[in-house]
Design an enzyme around this catalytic site. Structure first.
Site, short mmCIF file in Angstrom:
data_model
loop_
_atom_site.label_atom_id
_atom_site.label_comp_id
_atom_site.label_asym_id
_atom_site.label_seq_id
_atom_site.Cartn_x
_atom_site.Cartn_y
_atom_site.Cartn_z
N ASN A 196 20.39 30.19 29.83
CA ASN A 196 20.65 29.35 28.67
C ASN A 196 20.12 30.05 27.42
O ASN A 196 19.59 31.16 27.48
CB ASN A 196 20.07 27.94 28.84
CG ASN A 196 18.56 27.94 29.01
OD1 ASN A 196 17.85 28.79 28.46
ND2 ASN A 196 18.04 26.98 29.78
N ARG A 197 20.26 29.41 26.29
CA ARG A 197 19.89 30.06 25.03
C ARG A 197 18.41 30.44 24.99
O ARG A 197 18.06 31.56 24.60
CB ARG A 197 20.24 29.12 23.87
CG ARG A 197 20.02 29.70 22.49
CD ARG A 197 20.68 28.82 21.44
NE ARG A 197 20.31 27.41 21.59
CZ ARG A 197 20.94 26.40 20.98
NH1 ARG A 197 21.98 26.67 20.19
NH2 ARG A 197 20.55 25.16 21.15
N ALA A 198 17.55 29.52 25.41
CA ALA A 198 16.11 29.81 25.39
C ALA A 198 15.76 30.92 26.37
O ALA A 198 14.94 31.80 26.06
CB ALA A 198 15.33 28.55 25.73
N GLU A 199 16.38 30.91 27.56
CA GLU A 199 16.11 31.95 28.56
C GLU A 199 16.59 33.31 28.08
O GLU A 199 15.95 34.33 28.33
CB GLU A 199 16.77 31.57 29.88
CG GLU A 199 16.10 30.38 30.56
CD GLU A 199 16.95 29.77 31.66
OE1 GLU A 199 16.38 29.04 32.49
OE2 GLU A 199 18.18 30.01 31.69
N ASP A 264 23.14 23.10 36.20
CA ASP A 264 23.56 23.06 37.61
C ASP A 264 25.06 22.81 37.72
O ASP A 264 25.75 23.42 38.53
CB ASP A 264 22.81 21.96 38.36
CG ASP A 264 21.31 22.19 38.40
OD1 ASP A 264 20.87 23.35 38.28
OD2 ASP A 264 20.57 21.20 38.58
#
Length: 313
Positions: A196-199, A264
């Site tokens: 995701n964006r943060a990851e 998920d």
């Protein structure tokens, strides 16, 4: 986008490996503050359990109409037995390893007036013997499946993820990974990674422009020998990077109610659509639609084949 490929999906066989957990919700009303501390008192009226983590990926695969097997670790406890029963009820085959030394991962949420007030986590990393069991289960199941999904929630089940990827590649199976943390070297040789964006920021640093994101994403993809990298970006949609370049899908959500488990659903939809032979771009667009539907539901939920097929008409 093409019609929902229901007949082909019914023949697809997806193997999900990862951190299995139970999401437990206590719903109630808040009408006073505790005299013991400045906290609300919730009068619990209803309890609901839902499959979480890798188990939620598996139930999303089943809800789309595909065949699915779930591999993970559970404790010899009420929560573990509950997961096994619920998985069976939702059409998920299981090959679960029992760890008698540690409890099953449980995330308990307390909600009042549909707002989450508190979350309590019960979790411990599995023993090495349980990880041996995971390796054995993967070896048993690979030949019976078309695609492998690795759902990493950093609870320890995928501590040996490199060997799982190698085994799947040895069977010529695509491997899709939902990553955790910034040590992406662990996922080298997989087919797709879906941060995701943060990851993604944690892995490659912050970017200021789309061109800068593309440059960093493609560098990461090539460094890890990935066929594709998909960055899910919440209200900004999702962006796919392959040898063909950059492809983007705008956010499809009509109303965002709860983002729990949305990743998920996206991962499950990608896996199902790739298992039936769709291109990365088409698979991304189906996954984007599925994500847009599921964020309109409370808690860890699924998108059904009927819902997704309806969105395509």
């Amino acid at each position: 986008m093409n019609q929902y490929p229901a007949e082909r999906i019914a023949r697809a066989r997806v193997l999900v490996v990862g951190d299995v957990m139970l999401d437990r919700y206590w719903f109630g009303e808040v009408d006073r503050i505790s005299p013991e501390a400045p906290v609300p008192v919730v009068r619990v009226a209803r309890r609901e359990d839902r499959l979480g983590g890798a188990a939620n990926v598996a139930r999303n695969v089943a809800a789309l109409g595909a065949q699915v097997t779930l591999i993970g670790v559970v404790g010899a406890d009420e929560v573990g037995h509950r997961i096994e029963r619920m998985a069976a009820e939702e059409g998920v085959r299981t090959d679960l390893v029992s760890d008698t030394e540690h409890p099953t991962t449980l995330k308990m949420r307390v909600l009042g007036r549909q707002q989450q007030l508190l979350r309590v986590d019960f979790e411990q990393h599995p023993e090495p013997a349980a990880l041996d069991g995971i390796s054995a289960a993967v070896a048993r199941q690979l030949a019976q499946h078309d695609i492998v999904v690795l759902s990493d929630y950093a609870k320890g089940v995928l501590d040996r993820v490199e060997s799982i990827i190698a085994a799947a590649v040895g069977h010529s199976l695509p491997v899709l990974v939902d990553p955790k943390g910034d040590h992406y070297e662990r996922y080298r040789g997989a087919t797709l990674v879906t941060p995701n964006r943060a990851e993604m920021r944690e892995a490659v640093g912050r970017w200021k422009t789309e061109d800068e994101l593309a440059e960093r994403a493609q560098r990461l993809r090539l460094d890890l020998d990935l066929e594709a990298l998909l960055v899910t970006r919440s209200e900004q949609g999702m962006t796919l990077f392959t040898d063909a370049g950059r492809d983007h899908a705008d956010a499809a959500a009509h109303e965002v109610y709860d983002v729990s488990g949305a990743g998920d659903t996206v991962l499950a939809t990608l896996a199902v659509m790739r298992a039936v032979g769709l291109s990365w771009g088409d698979a991304m667009r189906w996954a984007n639609r599925a994500g847009g539907i599921v964020v309109g539901k409370l808690g860890t939920s699924v998108v059904t084949a009927a819902e997704l097929a309806g969105e395509s008409t």
